[in-house]
Design an enzyme around this catalytic site. Sequence first.
Site, short mmCIF file in Angstrom:
data_model
loop_
_atom_site.label_atom_id
_atom_site.label_comp_id
_atom_site.label_asym_id
_atom_site.label_seq_id
_atom_site.Cartn_x
_atom_site.Cartn_y
_atom_site.Cartn_z
N SER A 126 0.83 -1.21 0.00
CA SER A 126 0.00 0.00 0.00
C SER A 126 0.86 1.25 0.00
CB SER A 126 -0.88 0.00 1.26
OG SER A 126 -1.49 1.25 1.44
N TYR A 151 -2.77 -0.80 10.42
CA TYR A 151 -2.97 -1.48 9.13
C TYR A 151 -1.76 -1.20 8.24
CZ TYR A 151 -4.09 -1.55 4.17
OH TYR A 151 -4.03 -1.74 2.81
N LYS A 155 1.67 -3.54 6.55
CA LYS A 155 2.19 -3.55 5.19
C LYS A 155 3.70 -3.29 5.20
CE LYS A 155 -1.67 -4.46 3.18
NZ LYS A 155 -1.90 -5.78 2.58
C1 WQD Z 1 -9.54 9.44 0.85
C2 WQD Z 1 -9.76 10.93 1.11
C3 WQD Z 1 -10.26 11.44 3.40
C4 WQD Z 1 -14.16 9.50 3.58
C5 WQD Z 1 -6.98 4.25 2.21
C6 WQD Z 1 -6.04 3.38 2.99
C7 WQD Z 1 -4.78 3.16 2.20
C8 WQD Z 1 -5.12 2.59 0.85
C9 WQD Z 1 -6.07 3.52 0.13
C10 WQD Z 1 -5.09 0.16 0.55
C11 WQD Z 1 -9.12 11.39 2.41
C12 WQD Z 1 -11.42 11.78 2.50
C13 WQD Z 1 -12.94 9.95 3.13
C14 WQD Z 1 -15.16 10.44 3.92
C15 WQD Z 1 -13.69 12.23 3.33
N1 WQD Z 1 -5.73 1.31 0.97
N2 WQD Z 1 -12.72 11.29 3.01
N3 WQD Z 1 -14.90 11.78 3.78
O1 WQD Z 1 -7.41 7.08 3.75
O2 WQD Z 1 -6.57 7.86 1.46
O3 WQD Z 1 -6.40 5.51 2.04
O4 WQD Z 1 -7.23 3.69 0.94
O5 WQD Z 1 -4.04 0.01 0.06
O6 WQD Z 1 -3.96 2.27 2.89
O7 WQD Z 1 -5.73 4.05 4.15
O8 WQD Z 1 -8.67 6.52 1.62
O9 WQD Z 1 -11.00 6.82 0.91
O10 WQD Z 1 -10.51 6.76 3.41
O11 WQD Z 1 -9.86 8.75 2.06
O12 WQD Z 1 -13.47 13.45 3.20
O13 WQD Z 1 -16.30 10.09 4.36
O14 WQD Z 1 -11.15 11.15 1.27
O15 WQD Z 1 -10.07 12.44 4.40
O16 WQD Z 1 -8.65 12.71 2.23
P1 WQD Z 1 -7.24 6.84 2.29
P2 WQD Z 1 -10.09 7.16 2.03
#
Ligand code: WQD
Length: 339
Positions: A126, A151, A155
């Site tokens: 990741s 998590y 990785k």
């Molecule tokens: C994306 C953006 C949130 C939900 C995750 C895992 C990472 C990888 C990819 C596997 C951020 C914003 C989110 C919401 C929001 N996974 N958001 N409101 O955290 O970038 O990464 O997925 O390999 O390991 O951690 O993904 O979709 O949670 O967030 O504003 O209700 O959307 O703050 O900026 P993230 P995410």
Amino acid sequence: MSKILVTGGCGYIGSHTIVELQQAGFEVVSIDDNSCSEPWVMDRVQNITGISCTNHPINLCDMPALRAFFAAHTDISGVIHFAAFKSVGESSTNPLKYFYNNLLGQINLMQCVQDFKIPHLVFSSSCTVYGNPEQLPVTEESPMQEPESPYGRTKVIGEAMLRDLVKVAPVQVIALRYFNPVGAHPTNEIGEYILGVPSYLLPYITQTAIGKREKLTVFGGDYPTRDGTCIRDYIHVCDIARAHVNAIQYLQRGAAQAAFEVFNLGSGLGQTVLEMIASFEKVTGLKLNYQVGDRRAGDVVAVYANNRKAREVLGWELQFDLDAMMATSWAWEQRLARE
Ligand code: WQD
């Protein structure tokens, strides 16, 4: 026909990868204990490819069962390892659940890979290993930083264990660092199956649009970015899946430059949260109900990939753009609502 074991084959990226492997001519077998997935996903895979894939409901932490599986499948030429818990939020509140499941499961799998002399392994890693990168876009040589969650730590440790394993076992390993996988298969047979309240952005957007959630909260509007919201590199799940086929083919043709290699799987583009909302509204013609709220702990400001190495070394070609990510995500959400 070369036989590949996919662990976590009933999961989101696992099921899409089985489709691509079968369509590339591989025989596939799956191990998935269905603790975070549904057995009927295999029927959907067969709906797409016309080829059955047997899933063995084994937990990788059950070493006797795992060893018995490998003893009964001595023709496995490669393993693609997805099976792991992946919720950032849950891992922060229950780290030991993640260390036990993700790390012990991987250790057992590595023991079987060594004992049964499996020559090739592809590991699901990741972009979270880059933490909050100082320089963008991140390359495979960018420094690994403190991961955002337990998590993410599994990785980082997972990659480190594999770097040590290849020094003593005759196995070649590729770690694929996913950025933000989104979207669903164009046939709408498979997609991301969310258990409970989604923590990821796009499933929350589509569940809000379908009426399952009242409103999307944008986590933070005061970041040092072009519109104040976080930047991520969203990548279609089918593009991610196809990269696994490229990786196995690369290993099987003996092209690997080292026993352990890493590749970034990202689109190379960065989108802000507000840009994702605007793109969803443009593609669907819907108006999304959202508000800008407080920042979410652990969020990195911006991360997106330099994907040149995967494109040039693995021959990986991106086929799905942002509109396709939105359209397939929305179609999948609409199908889930009908079922
Ligand atoms: C994306 C953006 C949130 C939900 C995750 C895992 C990472 C990888 C990819 C596997 C951020 C914003 C989110 C919401 C929001 N996974 N958001 N409101 O955290 O970038 O990464 O997925 O390999 O390991 O951690 O993904 O979709 O949670 O967030 O504003 O209700 O959307 O703050 O900026 P993230 P995410």
